[in-house]
Design a protein around this motif. Sequence first.
Motif, PDB file in Angstrom:
ATOM      1  N   ALA A 395     -21.692 -38.668 -39.799  1.00 18.21           N
ATOM      2  CA  ALA A 395     -21.370 -39.746 -38.849  1.00 18.21           C
ATOM      3  C   ALA A 395     -19.941 -40.248 -39.090  1.00 18.21           C
ATOM      4  O   ALA A 395     -19.172 -40.450 -38.145  1.00 18.21           O
ATOM      5  CB  ALA A 395     -22.369 -40.890 -38.999  1.00 18.21           C
ATOM      6  N   MET A 396     -19.598 -40.421 -40.363  1.00 11.34           N
ATOM      7  CA  MET A 396     -18.252 -40.907 -40.669  1.00 11.34           C
ATOM      8  C   MET A 396     -17.195 -39.891 -40.245  1.00 11.34           C
ATOM      9  O   MET A 396     -16.134 -40.252 -39.738  1.00 11.34           O
ATOM     10  CB  MET A 396     -18.138 -41.232 -42.157  1.00 11.34           C
ATOM     11  CG  MET A 396     -18.952 -42.481 -42.523  1.00 11.34           C
ATOM     12  SD  MET A 396     -18.995 -42.837 -44.296  1.00 11.34           S
ATOM     13  CE  MET A 396     -17.326 -43.445 -44.546  1.00 11.34           C
ATOM     14  N   ARG A 397     -17.527 -38.595 -40.430  1.00 12.63           N
ATOM     15  CA  ARG A 397     -16.593 -37.560 -40.007  1.00 12.63           C
ATOM     16  C   ARG A 397     -16.406 -37.569 -38.492  1.00 12.63           C
ATOM     17  O   ARG A 397     -15.290 -37.470 -37.978  1.00 12.63           O
ATOM     18  CB  ARG A 397     -17.074 -36.188 -40.490  1.00 12.63           C
ATOM     19  CG  ARG A 397     -16.040 -35.482 -41.301  1.00 12.63           C
ATOM     20  CD  ARG A 397     -16.457 -34.195 -41.983  1.00 12.63           C
ATOM     21  NE  ARG A 397     -17.760 -33.666 -41.697  1.00 12.63           N
ATOM     22  CZ  ARG A 397     -18.769 -33.670 -42.589  1.00 12.63           C
ATOM     23  NH1 ARG A 397     -18.616 -34.191 -43.796  1.00 12.63           N
ATOM     24  NH2 ARG A 397     -19.934 -33.139 -42.257  1.00 12.63           N
ATOM     25  N   ALA A 398     -17.524 -37.728 -37.791  1.00 13.56           N
ATOM     26  CA  ALA A 398     -17.443 -37.788 -36.320  1.00 13.56           C
ATOM     27  C   ALA A 398     -16.587 -38.975 -35.889  1.00 13.56           C
ATOM     28  O   ALA A 398     -15.749 -38.867 -34.977  1.00 13.56           O
ATOM     29  CB  ALA A 398     -18.841 -37.894 -35.727  1.00 13.56           C
ATOM     30  N   GLY A 399     -16.770 -40.110 -36.567  1.00  9.82           N
ATOM     31  CA  GLY A 399     -15.973 -41.302 -36.257  1.00  9.82           C
ATOM     32  C   GLY A 399     -14.489 -41.040 -36.454  1.00  9.82           C
ATOM     33  O   GLY A 399     -13.658 -41.397 -35.616  1.00  9.82           O
ATOM     34  N   SER A 400     -14.192 -40.380 -37.549  1.00 13.49           N
ATOM     35  CA  SER A 400     -12.792 -40.074 -37.848  1.00 13.49           C
ATOM     36  C   SER A 400     -12.204 -39.124 -36.795  1.00 13.49           C
ATOM     37  O   SER A 400     -11.061 -39.292 -36.364  1.00 13.49           O
ATOM     38  CB  SER A 400     -12.719 -39.472 -39.250  1.00 13.49           C
ATOM     39  OG  SER A 400     -11.387 -39.262 -39.618  1.00 13.49           O
ATOM     40  N   GLU A 401     -13.002 -38.144 -36.360  1.00 16.80           N
ATOM     41  CA  GLU A 401     -12.528 -37.234 -35.305  1.00 16.80           C
ATOM     42  C   GLU A 401     -12.241 -37.981 -34.001  1.00 16.80           C
ATOM     43  O   GLU A 401     -11.267 -37.684 -33.307  1.00 16.80           O
ATOM     44  CB  GLU A 401     -13.575 -36.137 -35.055  1.00 16.80           C
ATOM     45  CG  GLU A 401     -13.529 -35.021 -36.092  1.00 16.80           C
ATOM     46  CD  GLU A 401     -14.748 -34.104 -36.006  1.00 16.80           C
ATOM     47  OE1 GLU A 401     -15.235 -33.850 -34.880  1.00 16.80           O
ATOM     48  OE2 GLU A 401     -15.223 -33.661 -37.066  1.00 16.80           O
ATOM     49  N   ILE A 402     -13.089 -38.934 -33.703  1.00 16.96           N
ATOM     50  CA  ILE A 402     -12.875 -39.715 -32.475  1.00 16.96           C
ATOM     51  C   ILE A 402     -11.549 -40.483 -32.560  1.00 16.96           C
ATOM     52  O   ILE A 402     -10.772 -40.533 -31.605  1.00 16.96           O
ATOM     53  CB  ILE A 402     -14.055 -40.681 -32.225  1.00 16.96           C
ATOM     54  CG1 ILE A 402     -15.310 -39.886 -31.855  1.00 16.96           C
ATOM     55  CG2 ILE A 402     -13.713 -41.680 -31.125  1.00 16.96           C
ATOM     56  CD1 ILE A 402     -16.585 -40.717 -31.803  1.00 16.96           C
ATOM     57  N   LEU A 403     -11.285 -41.051 -33.730  1.00 13.47           N
ATOM     58  CA  LEU A 403     -10.027 -41.796 -33.894  1.00 13.47           C
ATOM     59  C   LEU A 403      -8.823 -40.879 -33.713  1.00 13.47           C
ATOM     60  O   LEU A 403      -7.809 -41.260 -33.137  1.00 13.47           O
ATOM     61  CB  LEU A 403      -9.973 -42.451 -35.273  1.00 13.47           C
ATOM     62  CG  LEU A 403     -11.001 -43.550 -35.505  1.00 13.47           C
ATOM     63  CD1 LEU A 403     -10.808 -44.165 -36.875  1.00 13.47           C
ATOM     64  CD2 LEU A 403     -10.906 -44.623 -34.425  1.00 13.47           C
ATOM     65  N   LYS A 404      -8.963 -39.644 -34.196  1.00 15.16           N
ATOM     66  CA  LYS A 404      -7.878 -38.690 -34.066  1.00 15.16           C
ATOM     67  C   LYS A 404      -7.614 -38.397 -32.585  1.00 15.16           C
ATOM     68  O   LYS A 404      -6.464 -38.300 -32.151  1.00 15.16           O
ATOM     69  CB  LYS A 404      -8.240 -37.404 -34.815  1.00 15.16           C
ATOM     70  CG  LYS A 404      -7.058 -36.658 -35.350  1.00 15.16           C
ATOM     71  CD  LYS A 404      -7.472 -35.762 -36.498  1.00 15.16           C
ATOM     72  CE  LYS A 404      -6.291 -34.949 -37.005  1.00 15.16           C
ATOM     73  NZ  LYS A 404      -5.444 -34.358 -35.973  1.00 15.16           N
ATOM     74  N   VAL A 405      -8.703 -38.277 -31.824  1.00 17.89           N
ATOM     75  CA  VAL A 405      -8.565 -38.090 -30.369  1.00 17.89           C
ATOM     76  C   VAL A 405      -7.800 -39.266 -29.761  1.00 17.89           C
ATOM     77  O   VAL A 405      -6.899 -39.075 -28.943  1.00 17.89           O
ATOM     78  CB  VAL A 405      -9.963 -37.947 -29.703  1.00 17.89           C
ATOM     79  CG1 VAL A 405      -9.848 -38.005 -28.189  1.00 17.89           C
ATOM     80  CG2 VAL A 405     -10.643 -36.655 -30.155  1.00 17.89           C
TER      81      VAL A 405
END
Lengths: 497, 497
Positions: A395-405
Amino acid sequence: MNQSELIHELLAILGPERVLYKEYELIAYECDGYVAERGRPRAVVFPETTEEVAQIVRLLHGAKIPFLPRGAGTGLSGGATAMNREVVISLVRMNHLLHVDFENMRAVVQPGYINLQLTKQIAQKNFYYAPDPSSQSACTIGGNLAENAGGSHCLKYGVTTNHIVAAKVVLPTGDVVELGAAFGEAVGYDLLGLLIGSEGTLGIATEITVRILKKPQAVKTILAMFDRVADASDTVTAIIGAGIIPAAMEMMDQLAMQAVDKSNYHVGYPSDIEAVLLIEVDGLTAGVIAQSEQIVAICEQHHVRTVQVAASDAERALWWSSRKMAFGAMGRISPDYLVQDGVIPRTKLTEVLQRIHEISEASGLRIANVFHAGDGNLHPLICYDASVPGEMERAMRAGSEILKVCVDVGGSITGEHGVGIEKIEEMKYLFSEAELCAQIAIRTVFNPEDLCNSGKLIPKPGRCAEIKKIPATIERHEKIFSSFGEQTQALLVKGER
Amino acid sequence: MNQSELIHELLAILGPERVLYKEYELIAYECDGYVAERGRPRAVVFPETTEEVAQIVRLLHGAKIPFLPRGAGTGLSGGATAMNREVVISLVRMNHLLHVDFENMRAVVQPGYINLQLTKQIAQKNFYYAPDPSSQSACTIGGNLAENAGGSHCLKYGVTTNHIVAAKVVLPTGDVVELGAAFGEAVGYDLLGLLIGSEGTLGIATEITVRILKKPQAVKTILAMFDRVADASDTVTAIIGAGIIPAAMEMMDQLAMQAVDKSNYHVGYPSDIEAVLLIEVDGLTAGVIAQSEQIVAICEQHHVRTVQVAASDAERALWWSSRKMAFGAMGRISPDYLVQDGVIPRTKLTEVLQRIHEISEASGLRIANVFHAGDGNLHPLICYDASVPGEMERAMRAGSEILKVCVDVGGSITGEHGVGIEKIEEMKYLFSEAELCAQIAIRTVFNPEDLCNSGKLIPKPGRCAEIKKIPATIERHEKIFSSFGEQTQALLVKGER
């Protein structure tokens, strides 16, 4: 100074009722609203005056013991979590409204005064305080200052930094200064502007002067349901494009609607619509009626399924509750969830929501979206189950990917929840090393020992040293560091050797 | 590096067309709109790109030669005057509109782009740039950034800091950083906020991203003439008290009206009225009509002699010209005049105008008042005759006394014209020594050698040393200084020995 000496000194300043230091008393202070990391403080103290805060800070500064300020603990990025066994300076007992000047539209509050309490207190004179984070019934104005809090109505009225005009501040050395200007713009460098959003790393505000506003004559609230997210996004752009700045313009997607419809705020969203917009306009009655009609027409031009204007205060309150309680309602559909917070240009809404959908699919985690659409401020809610090994990390990784987007489309890693400990890593998407070192140099001016909320907001100096390991860039970076003066160079050396 | 070596290096970077260095060429650059002090620069250079600015700054930083940026030279506090034989970096050739994003409401300009030019350029799409200083047809957006410029319509829309969201900046060492965020709030410390209003002491912005706004659907402009100043002041308070935030609410007194009526903007103000209010509301047609009716009613409740709504665009334009040209029109009634700029709480208008009247009587100088009444931002215009020995000094003294009155009632020494060299002395009314030293410490982070616009905005470090001469306060001050780190202490020592 050892622990028992420290406790002895703290008790001498505050007495036994206002110092917590037994291990079982400290458990409740191990984290704030960001639960992914925990740290038990050395002690928690409850000062009631500026002088008491200054005395405590001087004691801790002198003894080189780390400390941090804490409001209601509703922060979502770990800004009030004691990762270095800090002494937590809780401001909840500094919870008074000190002064209201209705004619000049100013109020002075202590930092532990609760956001919504201010609006309630001045409502009888038809005034209110504009910034309205979802946590406004619990969060404090001191915490709002530290995080530069936003809220649904910041689209029209601006975030906290637009509403705090002056503050008395205890610096991390224990000295007391007054920043800002109750009337007019700050003169000299805008040090108050630096403090706002500094997440407790530059000082502790102990008296805060805010703007208060006259309540608008009329409010109209519109609920519009769309079969397709793209139509809802286009509607947002079209409304702003028509020259309307609504007081608020919020969007929720299908999964978020499912959650709130299972909660106590049952609006009855059809299960097959992809997006709902909650739009509010305020001002003079005549203008507001015209604006709401125009908004309804724009919704209709964009294939809205149903659009309605709230018929009563009760209906308006229900719609707003369903939005403001959306985070909490996630508990109805998922054992755990992570709230993310990113900003994008408004015109990228459809594209980014599609990317979030792809991240959801790839991670195997459901992601609900609740957001301040008018500001392009997204709040993806990432569902996970902490009892499944590795799922929180995913979940934290997905959150970080979203921020990168968000950063990739020209946006930013936080709209209103702050960096805290949660987004320290993401700071490097956003800033060059030179820019991060400038931030450290600024912190060093106020917080020379980095005792006050260390490790929050700005990555630790070690990072400045790290980049020097790349030989080719050494000379360039040395030059850049030198531009921020000797202090940063000292940090650099310390971090390296 | 001697003068001829310097000129040789500058010519190598920019070529002969873009370096002025002959004494007769430099005369035009001896001051800006503040004419009480003059200083001839060492040279004036005209870069056209960020890289050229950076090259020049690196050269000067390396050679320890002072420099300062200059826009259109319309500033009123001497911010662009070369008091230390600086190399003046003129930004007038960096005058391009680089990019417009209408959908996301952003424009990117070079610093020498003229304020009004932006509005003209985007008007065909029905957009405009909100901050509108009186000098907007000449002043540059880079200069507006440096001074955090205001304007008549900032009552509703906010000053420059609310409209600049990001900037590329050449630091005083020649390094280039990007500050702020095109979308969303600044993350980390608000360094862009520090830069805005820093009067050219922290760096030179070379690309500026601003918000652009959709033009309001309708505008109504109201002109109200009052027999008594107190009634006009009460009207201002009553309008705000009714929950109306007009786009603009300007006041002029009798002497100012006399001056504009003698100029080319003859409105025909009766000679016996004490005050005129120019009030503008904007927004949707329906709301604006209702608001203007409400404002007329409030004027009538406060004994207005005549009140009218502009019947045509031409009439509206005439009224505005008479206000915007008021400073210039003073030349019709006085050989010389000094523009002051102070801020007070709105409710103190009547009291402060009375005090200004007393200062006028005591000094024997006529003082006209033109101001942004809604913001409490006063512009007393002090008439004098420079050919009468001592009269300019008396005018400056009267101006300083007025500022003291502003501070005493809880206001500030500048609303929008900046501190520059003009108000260096007045800074001590407003700030404690500790607060001034904090400002110096911040400057030192970006401008470590104090080569970039030295002596402006913040009193020189010597002041920090001076206060140490009072023995009783030494220990306390030492403690305060130490809170701002070793750099400030170093400055302190340097200033003292």
